[in-house]
Design an enzyme around this catalytic site. Structure first.
Site, mmCIF file in Angstrom:
data_model
loop_
_atom_site.group_PDB
_atom_site.id
_atom_site.type_symbol
_atom_site.label_atom_id
_atom_site.label_comp_id
_atom_site.label_asym_id
_atom_site.label_seq_id
_atom_site.Cartn_x
_atom_site.Cartn_y
_atom_site.Cartn_z
ATOM 1 N N TYR A 14 5.109 2.905 2.473
ATOM 2 C CA TYR A 14 4.754 2.400 1.139
ATOM 3 C C TYR A 14 4.279 3.546 0.247
ATOM 4 C CZ TYR A 14 -0.139 2.825 2.509
ATOM 5 O OH TYR A 14 -1.344 3.320 2.912
ATOM 6 N N ARG A 65 30.940 11.085 -24.299
ATOM 7 C CA ARG A 65 30.024 11.222 -23.170
ATOM 8 C C ARG A 65 29.367 9.864 -22.985
ATOM 9 N NH1 ARG A 65 26.524 14.974 -26.904
ATOM 10 N NH2 ARG A 65 25.812 13.377 -28.321
ATOM 11 N N LYS A 109 30.726 18.418 -22.058
ATOM 12 C CA LYS A 109 31.719 18.283 -23.124
ATOM 13 C C LYS A 109 33.101 18.655 -22.604
ATOM 14 C CE LYS A 109 30.083 19.510 -27.124
ATOM 15 N NZ LYS A 109 29.546 20.585 -27.978
ATOM 16 N N CYS A 144 -0.934 7.938 -1.405
ATOM 17 C CA CYS A 144 -1.836 7.371 -2.401
ATOM 18 C C CYS A 144 -2.166 8.361 -3.505
ATOM 19 C CB CYS A 144 -3.113 6.866 -1.741
ATOM 20 S SG CYS A 144 -4.055 8.169 -0.930
ATOM 21 N N ARG A 191 -11.236 3.981 1.191
ATOM 22 C CA ARG A 191 -11.519 5.365 1.574
ATOM 23 C C ARG A 191 -13.019 5.598 1.572
ATOM 24 N NH1 ARG A 191 -9.586 10.160 -2.219
ATOM 25 N NH2 ARG A 191 -11.301 9.357 -3.460
ATOM 26 N N GLU A 231 -4.203 15.396 3.657
ATOM 27 C CA GLU A 231 -4.301 16.067 2.360
ATOM 28 C C GLU A 231 -4.672 17.532 2.498
ATOM 29 O OE1 GLU A 231 -7.285 14.121 -0.026
ATOM 30 O OE2 GLU A 231 -8.513 13.669 1.710
ATOM 31 N N GLY A 262 22.414 19.086 -30.326
ATOM 32 C CA GLY A 262 21.981 19.952 -31.409
ATOM 33 C C GLY A 262 21.212 21.181 -30.977
ATOM 34 N N MET A 286 22.283 23.782 -28.997
ATOM 35 C CA MET A 286 23.022 25.044 -28.925
ATOM 36 C C MET A 286 24.066 25.088 -30.028
ATOM 37 S SD MET A 286 23.165 25.672 -24.919
ATOM 38 C CE MET A 286 24.051 24.160 -24.789
ATOM 39 N N SER A 324 -2.274 8.307 5.335
ATOM 40 C CA SER A 324 -1.993 8.140 3.918
ATOM 41 C C SER A 324 -2.003 9.529 3.298
ATOM 42 C CB SER A 324 -3.056 7.250 3.268
ATOM 43 O OG SER A 324 -2.780 7.141 1.890
ATOM 44 N N HIS A 337 20.420 13.369 -36.393
ATOM 45 C CA HIS A 337 19.693 14.208 -35.449
ATOM 46 C C HIS A 337 18.370 13.565 -35.039
ATOM 47 C CE1 HIS A 337 16.802 17.445 -34.441
ATOM 48 N NE2 HIS A 337 17.823 17.899 -33.744
ATOM 49 N N GLY A 393 -2.497 12.176 0.769
ATOM 50 C CA GLY A 393 -3.206 12.417 -0.484
ATOM 51 C C GLY A 393 -2.540 13.613 -1.142
ATOM 52 N N THR A 394 -1.484 13.329 -1.873
ATOM 53 C CA THR A 394 -0.636 14.442 -2.321
ATOM 54 C C THR A 394 -1.263 15.248 -3.457
ATOM 55 O OG1 THR A 394 0.587 12.823 -3.618
ATOM 56 C CG2 THR A 394 1.536 13.501 -1.515
ATOM 57 N N ASN A 395 -2.296 14.709 -4.117
ATOM 58 C CA ASN A 395 -2.968 15.538 -5.131
ATOM 59 C C ASN A 395 -3.657 16.717 -4.448
ATOM 60 O OD1 ASN A 395 -2.221 13.593 -6.934
ATOM 61 N ND2 ASN A 395 -4.249 12.678 -7.113
ATOM 62 N N ASP A 396 -4.511 16.389 -3.472
ATOM 63 C CA ASP A 396 -5.222 17.455 -2.770
ATOM 64 C C ASP A 396 -4.264 18.302 -1.946
ATOM 65 O OD1 ASP A 396 -8.017 17.813 -3.239
ATOM 66 O OD2 ASP A 396 -8.283 15.731 -2.614
ATOM 67 N N ARG A 429 -11.149 3.809 -3.994
ATOM 68 C CA ARG A 429 -12.094 4.925 -3.986
ATOM 69 C C ARG A 429 -13.496 4.346 -4.044
ATOM 70 N NH1 ARG A 429 -8.136 6.463 -7.647
ATOM 71 N NH2 ARG A 429 -7.135 8.475 -7.240
ATOM 72 N N ARG A 476 32.776 25.812 -29.079
ATOM 73 C CA ARG A 476 31.724 24.803 -28.932
ATOM 74 C C ARG A 476 30.967 24.964 -27.633
ATOM 75 N NH1 ARG A 476 35.132 19.380 -29.159
ATOM 76 N NH2 ARG A 476 33.123 18.494 -29.793
#
Ligand code: ADP
Ligand code: MG
Ligand code: MG
Length: 906
Positions: A873, A335, A22, A853, A634, A766, A100, A102, A785, A451, A787-790, A579, A91
């Protein structure tokens, strides 16, 4: 000395970090020579200091005094002067707009003496007392922490006594009395009279704005919007201008284009004789800008000129607050406006056609999340529907759920798994939790800038507002339309694209954007109306530009031919993760049981033998669907017991059989196997490559099935590009051992079938150890590859299934994360492992192909990170493929080095 205070003449729109959005934009409008009431901004740095130390920094007081004196000199009046008072608004304004969330206090500087001065100077008794009662109520609520209902109640009592329905019908005398009532409330609630000293009012208000950064609802909002908790807010002190000075005054909100649909043309709401939030609070019905042009053509045409100026200056949709004081226009805020997903795509391409921005910029104006939203289904127009009412189409989408009439009920039913529609006369910031829980929001009052509308659009919730035919009675938990009564729990459906409200369930069909993505442009344009046509073309142009620009390939995680075909239609350039465990479920489960129970190598071989043709069939389908594109298969990853029945169920079955005198031998053998295979931490147990090394023949069978499928496809004239991926490798030795076997099998199949098989064998990265020894692992791996979850689970030591429900909410609340590391890649922790593996892997093998992956492959912020670290990729679920394509394009044109920006733990 630290500079904590900047005059509006000193800043610019690029200083949002320091001055808040603001403040930065007020400064920008001041620099543009637009009519902004003079004032100054207290920096976010001052707020951070205050929040850290718990006291207002001493230098701040001094600097406020100096800035105030300069302001007083400039306008020729003094704060709270009894003859002719300067009044100011105090303000809040953080870096990121939090509509809305703050606090703001108007009319600071009024007291028992200056209210008479104001009356004398303005010649308007009603106006003076109206301003004073507003100050006491706002100040009482936000600074003194008094329940706002107490003021609202006093106002209701007054209106009833006078027999009027609207606040504008109260006279000056009435309001003077109301001020007395309000002052009593203050005295009663705080034990102190309303503070009369103008400077004390100012200081308390500044402090209250600082404090409002940390209210429950502000924290909740930031969590949702992924805004860090430590930014703090700036405070703007701005000379008051008055929209409540009679019928030739008023206040309004406008947009330079329609933020709901993206249609070209200005859009706004105006309320005569009103101040501040009146226009968005839905207390009276608003007028349109066209109405304003009739009442006050001079101000309206000046406003139109300002809107054009702002839009060409910001080169984007602007959201504007203005006030007209006795025919003089003042700009109070601007804004870059929030908008719906459809509006974002349409406006971006409109601006390209108007030559205000380039296609690269257009790409940066839309997000993958918005594209995902446009793919949601819509109501089927040909279905039987009972129209209940029509309101304003405030935020698109098709939402069906049980009607609830307050936030608590919304939260409770949502928690119980029931979709709900929050129905309110109008919403306030206190309804935020309910709005988050609800599938849609329906209000009977308020315009497209109310709002409910603004917040719903911001969070992508479906919203219909201002459906005036609906009479909402929150106390009775009912909504009435003529003789129809909707009770809590009754199902209603709202269409945020048309404003329609239906009684009962309504079936949904695919959206035009989803159809475009699957079937192509022509299929949709044939039957589309003008708005839909423009939207679909806008998506097409932006996405095509993303495809032309991006470096990252996009593949899909798909296990079946059907999924792969769908992913391909959606633009996938291959399968990044197939899988194989899904292929062992259903009726094939018995074959796995047989494998596990095999007590001789002959029995094991027989069990595997039975599985081979089934696997081969699955792979053939998949390779056919993705012919000519890479498919990464896999090898089996989960621990074996996942394929066996539940331990307790089995035990019961065995006991029951014994009881009945039947022979439970088979179940007993299974139970013994289950017990033998039981692990306390299966996630860290016998799975992935470990299983392949320990259970002879399993991986060999899978590799043979892959190779035979490829051979068969080649003989049928196809171009299979299959790759084999080994899960959960931690040491290059594991991979060497597996490869010794697999390479032999592939060669053997090639020879037997008399085809050339080029099947790369690579590994998942992983485990932290795999990342840390990637240079070695690359010696035996044709590709990586991630395996970003594990990798996230093992880097943090989190068991996802256990921790997410148990304490992530607390971690998010305490600010350990701004977003779950399973949703957006933790760039500085897990991301560091990814960087190391990329560097070391490429050092060993410069051409090493690398992808990701894990689910992060479809997450916008993570895609930007993967682009930056140089992966080839990303692979994600088929439905997210268009999202990843768009984000990969955005990453390529982004100049922001910290693209993952706000996200991730620190
Ligand atoms: P928010 O961040 O919620 O938009 P604002 O600080 O913009 O809050 O102020 C709340 C309302 O008060 C807005 O309608 C705004 O236009 C109005 N307002 C703020 N400052 C002034 C002022 N100096 N004169 C008149 N109206 C003001
Ligand atoms: Mg505002
Ligand atoms: Mg894994």
């Amino acid at each position: 000395m630290q500079k904590y205070v900047y005059e509006f003449t000193e800043g610019s729109k690029d200083e949002k970090d320091l001055l808040g959005g603001k403040g930065a934009n007020l400064a920008e409008m001041t620099r543009l020579g637009l009519p902004v009431p003079p004032g100054f901004t207290v920096t976010t740095e001052a707020c951070r200091r205050y929040l850290a130390d718990g006291v207002v920094p001493a230098e701040l007081r001094v600097q406020v005094t100096r800035a105030l004196r300069a302001l007083e000199d400039r306008v020729g009046r003094q704060l709270g002067d009894p003859e002719d008072p300067l009044l100011v608004s105090v303000r809040s304004g953080a870096k990121f707009s939090m509509p809305g969330m703050m606090e703001t206090v108007l009319n600071v500087g009024l007291n028992d003496a200056s209210v008479r001065g104001l009356e004398a100077v303005s010649g308007d008794e009603r106006f003076a007392w109206d301003s004073y009662r507003r100050l006491i109520a706002m100040f009482g609520k936000t600074v003194l922490g008094i329940d706002g209902e107490l003021f609202a109640d006093a106002m209701e009592v007054m209106k009833q006594e006078r027999g009027v329905t609207q606040d504008v019908d109260l006279t000056g005398g009435d309001l003077e009395e109301l001020v007395d009532a309000y002052k009593k409330v203050v005295k009663q609630e705080t034990g102190r009279p309303f503070p009369q000293h103008p400077r004390e009012q100012l200081d308390l208000a500044i402090k209250a704005v600082f404090d409002s950064w940390n209210t429950e609802r502000a924290r909740l909002y930031r969590r949702r919007e992924r805004i860090p908790h430590d930014l703090g807010t700036a405070v703007n002190v701005c000379t008051m201008v008055f929209g409540n000075l009679g019928p030739d005054s008023g206040t309004g909100v406008c947009f330079t284009r329609d933020p709901a649909t993206g249609k070209q043309g200005v859009y706004g709401d105006y309320l005569p004789n009103a101040q501040g939030e009146d226009v968005v609070a839905g207390i009276r019905n608003t007028l349109t800008l066209a109405d304003l042009a009739e009442r006050d053509p001079a101000s309206a045409s000046q406003l139109y000129a300002v809107m054009r100026r702002l839009e060409t200056h910001y080169r984007d949709l602007c959201d504007i607050e203005f006030t007209i004081e006795r025919g003089k226009l003042w700009m109070l805020q601007t804004r870059v406006g929030k908008r719906t997903a459809a509006a974002a795509f349409r406006i971006a391409t409109q601006l390209v056609d108007e030559q205000l921005i380039t296609l690269d910029e257009a790409l940066q104006r839309v997000t993958g999340e918005q594209l995902a939203r446009l793919m949601f289904p819509q109501f089927d127009r040909s279905a039987d529907r009972t129209l209940l009412a029509t309101g304003l189409a405030a935020s698109p989408g098709a939402a069906v759920g049980a009607a609830v009439f307050d936030s608590a009920a919304a939260v409770a039913r949502h928690a119980a798994g029931e979709p709900v529609i929050l129905v309110r006369r109008e919403t306030t910031p206190d309804d935020l939790e309910g709005m988050i829980a609800a599938s849609g929001v329906l209000t009977s009052r308020g315009g497209k800038t109310s709002h409910a509308a603004v917040v719903a659009r911001g969070m992508g919730r479906t919203c219909v507002c201002g459906a005036e035919a609906i009479d909402v009675d929150a106390a009775a938990r009912t909504a009435r339309v003529r003789d129809v009564v909707v009770n809590e729990g009754d199902v209603v459906a709202i269409d945020g694209s048309t404003g329609e409200v239906f009684l009962g369930d309504v079936p949904v069909i695919p959206s035009p954007v989803a159809r475009y993505l699957e079937e192509g442009l022509d299929a949709v344009l044939d039957q589309a109306d003008e708005d839909t046509g423009e939207l679909v073309v806008a998506v097409h142009r932006t996405l095509s530009h993303a495809d032309a620009t991006r470096r990252l390939g996009v593949r899909a995680n798909a296990d079946t031919g059907e999924d792969a075909a769908r992913a391909r239609r959606l633009g996938a350039q291959g399968v990044g993760l197939c899988r194989t465990e899904h292929m062992f479920l259903g009726d094939r489960r018995v074959l796995i049981e047989r494998l596990i129970l095999a007590d001789s190598s002959a029995a094991r071989a027989a069990a595997l033998e039975a599985l081979t043709p089934l696997q081969r069939g699955d792979f053939i389908e998949l390779l056919e669907a993705m012919d000519g594109l890479p498919v990464t298969v896999r090898l089996l990853d989960p621990p074996l017991h996942e394929f066996l029945p539940d331990r307790t169920d089995l035990a019961v079955r065995v006991a029951v059989a014994r009881e009945r005198g039947e022979d439970p031998a088979a179940d007993e053998a299974l139970l013994a196997a289950v017990e033998r295979l039981h692990e306390s931490n299966p996630m860290l147990g016998l799975r992935g490559v470990r299983l392949g090394l320990v259970l002879p023949g399993l991986f060999a069978m899978q590799v043979r099935a892959v190779a035979e499928a490829a051979a068969e496809r080649i003989k049928e004239g196809g171009r299979p590009e299959v790759e084999i991926m080994v899960p959960l490798v931690g040491s290059v030795m594991e991979l060497h051992l597996i490869r010794d076997e697999t390479d032999g099998i592939i060669a053997e199949v090639a020879e037997r079938e008399d085809v050339t098989l080029d099947i790369p064998v690579g590994t998942m990265i992983e485990l932290p150890r795999a990342a840390l020894t990637a240079g070695r692992i690359a010696e035996a791996s044709d590709f990586f590859s991630f395996g970003t979850n594990d990798l996230t689970q093992t880097a943090w030591g989190f068991s996802r299934d256990d921790v997410e429900a148990a304490f992530f909410a607390a971690y998010l609340d305490k600010g350990v994360f701004t977003v779950s590391p399973f949703e957006t890649l933790d760039e500085i922790g897990v991301g560091r492992l990814v960087r190391i593996a990329v560097e070391e892997g490429r050092r060993t093998r410069p051409q090493l192909k690398m992808g990701v992956c894990g689910e992060h492959g479809g997450d916008p912020d993570s895609v930007h990170f993967f682009h930056q670290v140089g992966l080839d990729y990303v692979s994600c679920s088929p439905f997210r493929v268009p999202v990843a394509r768009l984000e990969a394009g955005r990453a390529a044109v982004s100049r922001d080095d910290t693209a993952a920006g706000l996200a991730g733990p620190r």
